[in-house]
Design a protein around this motif. Structure first.
Motif, short mmCIF file in Angstrom:
data_model
loop_
_atom_site.label_atom_id
_atom_site.label_comp_id
_atom_site.label_asym_id
_atom_site.label_seq_id
_atom_site.Cartn_x
_atom_site.Cartn_y
_atom_site.Cartn_z
N UNK A 117 -57.73 -41.19 5.56
CA UNK A 117 -58.45 -41.90 4.92
C UNK A 117 -58.56 -43.47 5.19
N UNK A 118 -59.64 -43.90 5.83
CA UNK A 118 -59.62 -45.25 6.51
C UNK A 118 -60.26 -46.17 5.33
N UNK A 119 -59.30 -47.34 5.11
CA UNK A 119 -59.78 -48.41 4.08
C UNK A 119 -59.59 -49.72 4.84
N UNK A 120 -60.76 -50.41 4.85
CA UNK A 120 -60.65 -51.92 5.29
C UNK A 120 -60.85 -52.86 4.28
N UNK A 121 -60.37 -53.70 4.19
CA UNK A 121 -60.16 -55.01 3.48
C UNK A 121 -61.00 -56.41 3.73
N UNK A 125 -57.85 -56.85 7.31
CA UNK A 125 -56.71 -55.97 7.28
C UNK A 125 -57.26 -54.58 6.85
N UNK A 126 -56.48 -53.79 6.84
CA UNK A 126 -56.56 -52.20 6.83
C UNK A 126 -55.41 -51.38 6.32
N UNK A 127 -55.79 -50.25 5.63
CA UNK A 127 -54.62 -49.33 5.48
C UNK A 127 -55.20 -48.00 5.80
N UNK A 128 -54.30 -46.93 5.69
CA UNK A 128 -54.49 -45.57 5.85
C UNK A 128 -53.82 -44.61 5.05
N UNK A 129 -54.60 -43.61 4.39
CA UNK A 129 -53.86 -42.66 3.45
C UNK A 129 -54.19 -41.29 4.48
N UNK A 130 -53.25 -40.59 4.27
CA UNK A 130 -53.19 -39.23 4.97
C UNK A 130 -53.35 -38.34 3.71
N UNK A 144 -58.08 -33.23 -2.52
CA UNK A 144 -56.69 -33.29 -3.48
C UNK A 144 -56.02 -34.55 -3.30
N UNK A 145 -56.89 -35.50 -2.68
CA UNK A 145 -56.38 -36.92 -2.55
C UNK A 145 -55.40 -37.00 -1.38
N UNK A 146 -54.88 -38.33 -1.24
CA UNK A 146 -53.61 -38.70 -0.35
C UNK A 146 -52.31 -37.80 -0.61
N UNK A 147 -51.68 -37.52 0.20
CA UNK A 147 -50.62 -36.91 0.13
C UNK A 147 -49.50 -37.78 0.97
N UNK A 148 -49.76 -38.99 1.77
CA UNK A 148 -48.87 -39.68 2.28
C UNK A 148 -49.48 -41.18 2.51
N UNK A 149 -48.71 -42.07 2.10
CA UNK A 149 -49.15 -43.40 1.87
C UNK A 149 -49.00 -44.22 3.31
N UNK A 150 -49.26 -45.31 3.98
CA UNK A 150 -48.95 -46.09 5.00
C UNK A 150 -47.49 -46.06 5.12
#
Length: 469
Positions: A117-121, A125-130, A144-150
């Motif tokens: 899951x790609x998120x840009x601010x 900057x940006x972050x990523x969720x698996x 089922x949503x994120x299972x691993x944060x950056x």
């Protein structure tokens, strides 16, 4: 933006644009292409419940790289395909700027995908969720949503999970960039696909004898083949050399050994997977009979893709043909999947000097050549392959500048197997020792012409169109 709204917009784009896209004479007869919009990485490639599933990065709303969806096809023979329900749409906050690449696994009979899951601010900057999703009996995915944060110590460029099972546990590799802008591959472990433990870096810049080797490593794929561990990966930031690493970004592999107890991947040197103009982000899966299969994107990010003429017809990019992988003398060998022989129709044979051979129709065709001596093959006057004692040179004019550009392969050329499909050429050298994949955009009825005194033995098949339901 709600998922219902995104799906409605995607449906509108397909209904309003597919007729124009289908009428483009550059549209492939049997390679996979998006109905409309821009397609890139293959995702979620798996053999599951007696069918192959292949998802793909897709922007159905424009011929541009935007917030990516996942499209979905399935097939029982790797030749004929059907559209399945849209797999993923970027509707949740944790994927607001795209459902980026990922993989599929069979979790006790449940098809499960893991993706980024790609998120840009607003500040750049940006972050990523698996993230994790599962498919139901109707072919629809439920998130089922994120299972691993950056992970700590890395920029927002952490993505493209590839997952497999070993001794009852799940393992995952991720492409990453550390805070020093160095490309890495990260390893994780899980008992259930939901709770993940970091096992550290197993490959990348300044590891395993490498020096600086790119600022980001994308699309890792780690698998066992013929007794070796193979890591396929796409390093970004390798400086072009005279005869290699000529594309904007590279795609290649390392052969070695993954030591699970020591959590180390010991490997040899990096080899390019494809020496042509367009090849990136490949993904592999196991066939029902145990073959390792590969499909790649016949494109390059941040290259000259937006000068391709198909954009004017509302669609962009195709997949490569599916390929079988084996190892020969410690190097990967790629050959077209044997299932593709179902496409063959009329066959013709020719033998003689290159200049004595007739022009051949290559709108949708397969050729097998034995070559002795120097010669040239000209594809519709648009793409030129030169065979010389030191190897191969592939030439065309750049779509952006109009200037000539070349790609190379060095070695003794004995055989060539060439697959042509309207706007693409895939050249398999010496029974798969190397490959050169490229797009080109010829006239409506392209021909292949031969030049030079080299001797050629040739088989030519016309290929039928595949069925896409």
């Amino acid at each position: 933006m709600s998922e219902v709204h995104l799906v409605r917009q995607a449906l509108r784009a397909v209904l309003s644009g597919q007729q124009r896209a289908a009428a483009d004479h550059h549209r492939p007869a049997w390679h996979l292409a998006p109905p409309v919009g821009l397609m890139n990485d293959p995702n979620g490639f798996i053999h599951f419940n007696q069918r192959y599933v292949l998802c793909y990065q897709w922007n159905p709303l424009a011929c541009a790289h935007g917030a990516k969806f996942w499209g979905q096809w399935s097939s029982d023979d790797l030749v004929n395909w059907r559209h399945e329900p849209l797999a993923l749409a970027p509707s949740e906050p944790y994927e607001s700027h795209g459902c980026y690449s990922g993989c599929a696994v069979d979790n006790q009979g449940e098809l499960t995908v893991l993706y980024t899951g790609n998120v840009k601010f607003d500040d750049g900057s940006r972050t990523a969720w698996q993230c994790l999703a599962t498919r139901d009996e109707h072919g629809e995915f439920h998130k089922h949503g994120p299972v691993l944060a950056l992970p700590e110590g890395y920029t927002g460029h952490v993505r493209d999970p590839k997952v497999w099972q070993h001794d009852g546990l799940w393992y995952m590799v991720l492409g990453a960039q550390n805070l020093a802008s160095e490309g890495k591959v990260l390893l994780f472990r899980s008992p259930d696909l939901h709770q993940w433990t970091s096992l550290g870096e197993i490959a990348g810049s300044h590891l395993n004898g490498l020096e600086a080797f790119g600022y980001m490593w994308e699309c890792p794929d780690l698998f066992e083949l013929d007794g070796s561990s193979v890591l396929v990966v796409c390093p970004q930031g390798l400086a072009a050399e005279a005869r290699r690493w000529r594309n904007t970004f590279q795609s290649g592999y390392f052969c070695g050994t993954l030591d699970y107890p020591a959590l180390q991947f010991r490997h040899g040197e990096f080899h390019e997977l494809d020496h042509g103009f367009e090849f990136y982000a490949p993904q592999t899966c196991l066939s029902a009979d145990g073959r390792r299969l590969l499909i790649g994107w016949m494109g390059i990010p941040d290259g000259d893709e937006f000068f391709q003429p198909t954009r004017d017809h509302g669609w962009m990019h195709i997949m490569t043909c599916p390929r079988e992988l084996t190892l020969r003398d410690g190097r990967l060998v790629q050959q077209p999947a044997r299932e593709l022989q179902q496409l063959r129709r009329q066959e013709m044979h020719f033998t003689g000097s290159a200049q004595s051979l007739p022009a051949l129709v290559i709108d949708s065709a397969e050729l097998e050549l034995t070559v002795s001596g120097s010669c040239e093959l000209k594809f519709a006057g648009t793409l030129q392959l030169t065979v010389e004692s030191e190897g191969l040179t592939l030439r065309r004019n750049n779509l952006r500048s109009g200037e000539p550009e070349e790609r190379y392969w060095s070695g003794d050329v004995r055989t060539l197997r060439i697959l042509c499909d309207r706007s693409s050429v895939e050249i398999f050298i010496n029974e798969g020792e190397a490959v050169m994949s490229s797009r080109y955009f010829p006239s409506a009825e392209p021909q292949l012409r031969f030049y030079g005194a080299g001797q050629i033995g040739l088989r030519h098949w016309s290929l039928r169109q595949c069925v896409i339901e």
